[in-house]
Design a protein around this motif. Sequence first.
Motif, PDB file in Angstrom:
ATOM      1  N   CYS A  39      24.357  42.343  -9.847  1.00  0.00           N
ATOM      2  CA  CYS A  39      25.605  42.252  -9.081  1.00  0.00           C
ATOM      3  C   CYS A  39      25.490  42.952  -7.729  1.00  0.00           C
ATOM      4  N   SER A  63      22.870  37.147  -6.690  1.00  0.00           N
ATOM      5  CA  SER A  63      24.079  37.975  -6.780  1.00  0.00           C
ATOM      6  C   SER A  63      25.341  37.134  -6.928  1.00  0.00           C
ATOM      7  N   CYS A  90      27.001  36.917 -10.520  1.00  0.00           N
ATOM      8  CA  CYS A  90      27.376  38.187 -11.150  1.00  0.00           C
ATOM      9  C   CYS A  90      28.362  37.982 -12.293  1.00  0.00           C
ATOM     10  N   THR A  91      29.393  37.145 -12.053  1.00  0.00           N
ATOM     11  CA  THR A  91      30.411  36.924 -13.091  1.00  0.00           C
ATOM     12  C   THR A  91      29.806  36.297 -14.337  1.00  0.00           C
ATOM     13  N   GLN A 127      27.769  38.874 -16.262  1.00  0.00           N
ATOM     14  CA  GLN A 127      28.624  39.787 -17.021  1.00  0.00           C
ATOM     15  C   GLN A 127      29.191  39.112 -18.273  1.00  0.00           C
TER      16      GLN A 127
END
Length: 902
Positions: free
Chosen positions: A368, A389, A392-393, A396
């Motif tokens: 991230c 990047s 990122c979501t 996660q």
Amino acid sequence: MSPVKQVCCRLYHSAGAGSRWCLLTTPSSVATLAMMWCRSEMLRRRAREEDDAVLIDMASLESGNGSSYGSTTHASEAGKQQVAPSRVGSSAKPRIDFVLVWEEDLRNKESPNHDKTDTHEFWRDTFLESLRLAGLDVDQRDVQDEATAVHYVLLRAPWAVLCYYAEDLRLKLPLQELPNQASNWSATLLEWLGIPNIMLEHVPDTPPEYYSCQFRASKLQWFLGSDNQDTFFTSTKRHQILFEILAKTRYGHKKKGLFGIDQLLAEGVFSAAFPLHDGPLSAVPENSQVLGLTQRQVLLQHWARWGKWNKYQPLDHVRQYFGEKVALYFAWLGFYTGWLLPAAVVGTVVFLVGCFLVFSDIPTQELCHSSDGFDMCPLCSDCSFWLLSSACTLAQAGRLFDHGGTVFFSLFMALWAVLLLEYWKRKNATLAYRWDCSDYEDIEERPRPQFAAMAPMTALNPITGEDEPYFPEKRRVHRILAGSVVLMMMVAVVIMCLVSIILYRAIMAVIVSKSDNAFLSAWAPRIASLSGSVVNLVFIIILSKVYVVLAQVLTRWEMHRTQTEFEDAFTFKVFIFQFVNFYASPVYIAFFKGRFVGYPGNYHTLFGVRNEECAAGGCLIELAQELLVIMVGKQVINNVQEILIPKLKGCWQKLYSRRRKAGKGAHPAPWEADYDLLPCEGLFDEYLEMVLQFGFVTIFVAACPLAPLFALLNNWVEIRLDARKFVCEYRRPVAERAQDIGIWFHILAGLTHLAVISNAFLLAFSSDFLPRAYYRWTRAPDLRGFLNFTLARAPPAFATAHNRTCRYRAFRDDDGHYSQTYWTLLAIRLAFVIVFEHVVFSIGRLLDLLVPDIPESVEIKVKREYYLAKQALAENEALLGATGAKDDQLPSSESGPSSPGS
């Protein structure tokens, strides 16, 4: 036609309808046939007179607004003559055992299908006449308006017919009443712990338990309640007898399949055939303790209410009203739902641990915060380069399901499934013993009427010693193999649909990625995957409808002897298809997607389209999404269908019925009220839904720890929804016997073994658990630098061609060849699969040995019964021997005084 020819005609059409007459074709036998028919008429009238002699007119005992639901007023209305009862507890209104219905369109009598209508009328008249010859009382009631006439045929079996068929069908009837032995392990545990049990509820009119044996008319006095002909046979026993007669009665040539109520319903000769519910469905206040409730009202108040979601199911009441087969389904559903509770709790805890790890996981934080540190290669031929990047979501979200707790949960669920089946075997054995159906399939079950009619020969049954219809096993095997070829063709169709969905995803990802919208372009793989899941669900639903019809045809052609064997064969066929249909897409995502992609400059293609890659978050998050869409989506669709469709159909039938009865102003008769309900469609779809759910919960649980929670919430609704359908919305089904849940148990056992293998491969090849463990052991315990460890660099040729270097997920060197790390991880992964499988299977085998299939208390009771049976047999033989010896001496003692010269 002469009277003799009429008799011959009637005998011809009634042969095989239970009268056991042989059709004689020689001219000399005409007189014999006539005499036999006259004798049957005399017996039928005598049986009716005997039944009438025990009836009393209860009209004077009833209030003016009394309802005789499930019975029809006797012909004594004309004379209102009261007959003295000869037996205690007789009723003046003989009950209706079965109802046949057909509708007639009065507006189009001269339609082009007039010949077909005449044929149906001939078949119907022949069928009803055959029922009369079989000894049934047939009464017809008509309701009509200007456009439509609805004809109700009310059937009732006299006492003599009931006794004959009860013996012929080997029905078990009670000999001695026993105390109720119902128990529940959770109730026992809570009582031992001293914790109040909120699930416990007193249900009135608990059915008693009995010692029972097969009925013999010659031993009538031995059976409980034999002094009352009206109540000796319960409503479910009467329905079974009537359905057996209806299933065997023919209306044409037997070998052409012109027999049985099922065929008449399929041809549209009759619109419906059903037994009546035992009373009107009038709602009872939840807190009321009204006495004298019917069985149906008891089930409505204590079982089919949404407010009873936290109460035990009254399984004994369900069994008494609907039969063992329906009761065993609800027993399995309740047992499975109860076991989902600990699985849902552990899965939720594992998910919450994943939520916590999202914010403390170093590789996820590196991804991230990498900014423009990792320039990634295009995911498709026309896609652009992208930054890691930006995912990122997704990374996660993938971390919610992919962590160390998932390994523990996979092991837990594998052992959970083994224990579930082991303890269900104990529960099933207990219920089968209590409900007296432990030997049903081996001894009691009769050949299917369709099998008996079409079987080419007869053979001796080695167990019962009776001559029964027989179909050569070799011919059946050949037919099963031929049907398997058709099955494989349908599976190939499903695989073709899967390939088309894969191509759709790839093409959709390319199209969406070219969009001017930055959001759509960034989420192109996710949009393609989600829409592909929806398209896959549509394919699943459509293909399921087609295949079920094909499976029915193949199973009938295979000529299975009993109804249980027929249903098991049909179930296996449909499940194999549904298994491939529902699980093909998740299996592809879990084990094939992203495995054969290639590398930059040397990508692999399928029909000219580049193979799919896993999204930035990994394939595990895609698998979780696929499971949620198919599993939860299917459950939502099924529940909406089960709630709305019966309501809409019921409203339409009631509206149609109101139109038909407009202006009459009278309450509908019981048979009219039940005809307005929906036909019961059986338990196959209910079992299939639960077994497919069990597969999702166990096979792919490593990808979605929340699956047991969603299954638990669905099943809490499913139990009361199904209960309400059976009690309120369905016509009463014919009570069927069963000793277990059939082949479904073996399917569940197969899914349990498959789940162990599937989760082992998921953890080894789709999860980052092993690469992280390897990196922690060999490089950095805190996993710093792990993200860079999992990314390879594009070959120089690709970088030169695009004037730009990039990274991609793989363990390859700069030339695109597999690195040493790849082969080391591959060995670790294969070793993990072997160890995981052996550990789980060993523990499962140990649990299987430690948990006996039959509870010790049940084994003792069974052995006790065998001992008493042998003792009674020995005493009976000794008594017969003593009686025979005494009889041998009787002639000399009764011959009078001997002569002197003797």
